[in-house]
Design a protein around this motif. Structure first.
Motif, short mmCIF file in Angstrom:
data_model
loop_
_atom_site.label_atom_id
_atom_site.label_comp_id
_atom_site.label_asym_id
_atom_site.label_seq_id
_atom_site.Cartn_x
_atom_site.Cartn_y
_atom_site.Cartn_z
N ALA A 155 0.92 -1.44 -0.10
CA ALA A 155 0.14 0.04 0.05
C ALA A 155 1.01 1.23 0.00
CB ALA A 155 -0.74 0.04 1.22
N ALA A 156 1.87 1.14 0.78
CA ALA A 156 2.88 2.23 0.63
C ALA A 156 3.34 2.48 -0.54
CB ALA A 156 3.94 2.17 1.76
N GLY A 157 3.84 1.40 -1.32
CA GLY A 157 4.33 1.24 -2.71
C GLY A 157 3.33 2.08 -3.54
N SER A 158 2.04 1.80 -3.23
CA SER A 158 1.06 2.45 -4.08
C SER A 158 1.08 3.93 -3.97
CB SER A 158 -0.29 1.84 -3.86
OG SER A 158 -1.43 2.70 -4.43
N ALA A 159 0.89 4.31 -2.72
CA ALA A 159 1.10 5.75 -2.33
C ALA A 159 2.35 6.40 -2.78
CB ALA A 159 0.91 5.92 -0.81
N VAL A 160 3.35 6.00 -2.56
CA VAL A 160 4.81 6.57 -3.03
C VAL A 160 4.89 6.47 -4.43
CG1 VAL A 160 7.20 6.57 -2.60
CG2 VAL A 160 5.67 6.26 -0.44
N GLY A 161 5.02 7.46 -4.92
CA GLY A 161 5.24 7.29 -6.35
C GLY A 161 5.60 8.52 -7.19
N LEU A 162 5.39 8.70 -8.40
CA LEU A 162 5.64 10.11 -9.07
C LEU A 162 5.06 11.28 -8.27
CD1 LEU A 162 5.25 8.88 -12.81
CD2 LEU A 162 7.20 9.14 -11.57
N THR B 137 5.86 0.60 -8.23
CA THR B 137 4.98 0.09 -7.42
C THR B 137 3.62 0.74 -7.29
OG1 THR B 137 6.10 1.37 -5.70
CG2 THR B 137 6.43 -1.05 -5.65
N SER B 138 3.54 2.13 -7.94
CA SER B 138 2.28 2.47 -7.82
C SER B 138 1.54 2.12 -9.02
CB SER B 138 2.48 4.11 -8.08
OG SER B 138 2.97 4.72 -6.92
N ALA B 139 2.05 2.12 -10.22
CA ALA B 139 1.55 1.75 -11.33
C ALA B 139 0.90 0.11 -11.26
CB ALA B 139 2.44 1.65 -12.60
N VAL B 140 1.60 -0.66 -10.51
CA VAL B 140 1.15 -1.98 -10.36
C VAL B 140 -0.24 -1.98 -9.63
CG1 VAL B 140 1.54 -3.96 -8.81
CG2 VAL B 140 3.30 -3.16 -10.17
N SER B 141 -0.48 -0.96 -8.71
CA SER B 141 -1.69 -1.10 -8.03
C SER B 141 -2.76 -0.22 -8.77
CB SER B 141 -1.71 0.03 -6.77
OG SER B 141 -1.54 1.57 -7.02
#
Ligand code: PHE
Length: 474
Positions: free
Chosen positions: A23-30, A325-329
């Motif tokens: 979930a942090a991977g989704s949030a932390v992104g570009l 990790t954001s794109a994956v979500s």
């Protein structure tokens, strides 16, 4: 709905840490590393950052709790999850689920293009392309990339392929595995860059810029930009957190997780500022470079500073991992919905939807190509890329977030919400947690709707700059 059959084989997180990192991977992104620093720069730092932090705490965290809650209770992707909680199919609420899929589709299509640039810049760093180049030459490198359709399409395709391969391997084998690998590396890289930044001459100035109380450049528009960005950066309003929550078990504490995820996300955004502004200031560059801050200003600085080669490699790979990790979500929301609705296998859903999103992103990839984009720009006043970004951040995500808040605040029975709010599913609510629950519930019912309404009225021009009090106008 045949319940058991659908729930089985949906996948589930292997561990609590796995969920938190995904979930942090989704949030932390570009949004954190590319967008937040440049909008902070444009809005004069200080007060803008403070308002952003307030938006995260007062609007963002409550919606995140609501989203994860719906997902865990229903154990379904957005559309089915809402149907299941209302007990009726195709109510107006199901719109939220469908809108989320559309938003995921749109966001990923342009997100992938910028992510592609980060791959290109990562490789250029390794190839020492920026070393011994003049600032003008580095500036024009970005121009060449932006206006070359072929290169953009290539990286857009390459990035989408990697995303597809990860999502294809499922929740534990794909998303969780890669999040638990990449996120610690990302935090480590960020730490190294921050420590290095502390030794830059401009560090003090940067700290003052980000945390000092400057009001001079902030306009009401900036306030609303902070609000819109808080949805984007926390991945809210399109069902990403809802979908990730649907793979969560009974024992997890949704409130604690939401706070942890938001803290990680905010921490990275602030660290990105503390990495970039010292460098920008030390080299006497403008903090108002806009979207070019990451792809022009930073490489110029890297080309001139000691250790710049290594730092630039770290920086652009950090950007790439964060985007991945954001794109994956984003893809997972679309895929999970197709699996739920059409009963497709994961593999089929991933390949078909991944290809569709790639195709949908082609216009964004060609945004800088003059003959292609000029008509569109004449019509809409912005290129494809910006059109989609604007549509998603200013309209789709806030609208989705609003509906989720209204849904959990008004439509979901209060007992159900309370049962999810406790430290584990169906536990007791007492003491501080009970107070927190009451505050949260009222926030969803009234505060979030009001804030989003203001955002919309401003966006359509019913409220204008001079009608709003307080902050300085330009
Ligand atoms: N939160 C991501 C970022 O900050 C973007 C995102 C938005 C991801 C919505 C998923 C859903 O870059």
């Amino acid at each position: 709905m045949a319940d058991s059959g659908k729930t089985q084989g949906r996948g589930a997180w292997g561990s609590k840490l796995g969920f938190t990192l995904a979930a942090a991977g989704s949030a932390v992104g570009l949004g954190n590393i590319w967008k937040f620093p440049y909008i902070t720069g444009e809005n004069g730092g200080g007060l803008f950052v403070l308002i952003y932090l307030l938006c995260i705490a007062v609007i963002g965290v409550p919606i995140m709790i609501a989203e994860i809650m719906i997902g865990r209770r229903a154990q379904r992707a957005p559309v089915d999850a809402i149907t299941k909680l209302t007990g009726r199919e195709n109510t107006a609420w199901s719109m939220v689920g469908w809108m989320g899929v559309v938003a995921g589709f749109i966001i990923l299509s342009f997100y992938s293009v910028v992510a592609g640039w980060s791959m290109n810049y990562g490789l250029m760093s390794i190839g020492r392309v920026f070393q011994d180049k003049t600032p003008e030459e580095i500036q024009s490198l970005f121009g060449v990339l932006f206006t070359s359709g072929g290169i953009n399409l290539f990286w857009h395709l390459a990035f989408m392929l990697i995303v597809v391969l990860i999502v294809k391997s499922g929740i534990q084998g794909g998303i969780e595995r890669w999040s638990t690998r990449l996120m610690p590396v990302l935090f480590l890289m960020m730490g190294v860059l921050v420590v290095d930044a502390m030794f830059q001459d401009g560090f003090g100035e940067a700290v003052n810029f980000v945390f000092g109380f400057h009001t001079d450049k902030l306009t009401s528009k900036g306030v609303l930009e902070a609000l819109g960005h808080s949805f984007f950066t926390l991945s809210l309003g399109m069902g990403a957190m809802l979908t990730y929550g649907s793979y969560l078990g009974k024992k997890d504490d949704i409130v604690k997780s939401s706070i942890a995820i938001s803290l990680l996300d905010t921490g990275v955004a602030l660290m990105a500022c503390l990495v970039m502004f010292p460098i920008i200031f030390s080299f006497g560059m403008s903090e108002q470079a806009g979207p070019g801050l990451v792809f022009v200003s930073m490489p110029i600085a890297f080309s001139q500073m000691p250790g710049g080669l290594l730092l630039s490699i770290l920086f652009f790979f950090l950007l790439f991992f964060a985007a991945l990790t954001s794109a994956v979500s984003l893809l997972e929301v679309v895929v999970a919905t197709v699996i739920d609705q059409l009963g497709w296998t994961r593999k089929r859903a991933v390949f078909v939807m991944g290809s569709a999103i790639f195709l949908f992103g082609v216009p964004s990839a060609l945004s800088g190509v003059e003959w292609f984009s000029s008509n569109w720009e004449a019509l809409f006043g912005r290129n494809f890329f910006d059109t989609f970004d604007y549509l998603a951040s200013n309209w789709l995500l806030p609208l989705g977030g609003l509906m989720i808040a209204l849904f959990v605040g008004w439509a979901v029975p209060k007992e159900v919400a309370a049962a999810e709010f406790s430290a584990e599913q169906d536990g007791e609510l007492e003491g501080g947690r009970l107070v927190l629950f009451k505050v949260w519930h009222i926030t969803l019912k009234f505060v979030v709707p009001l804030a989003v309404l203001l955002l919309f009225l401003y966006s359509v021009g019913v409220i204008t700059e001079d009608m709003l009090p307080g902050v300085a106008s330009e």
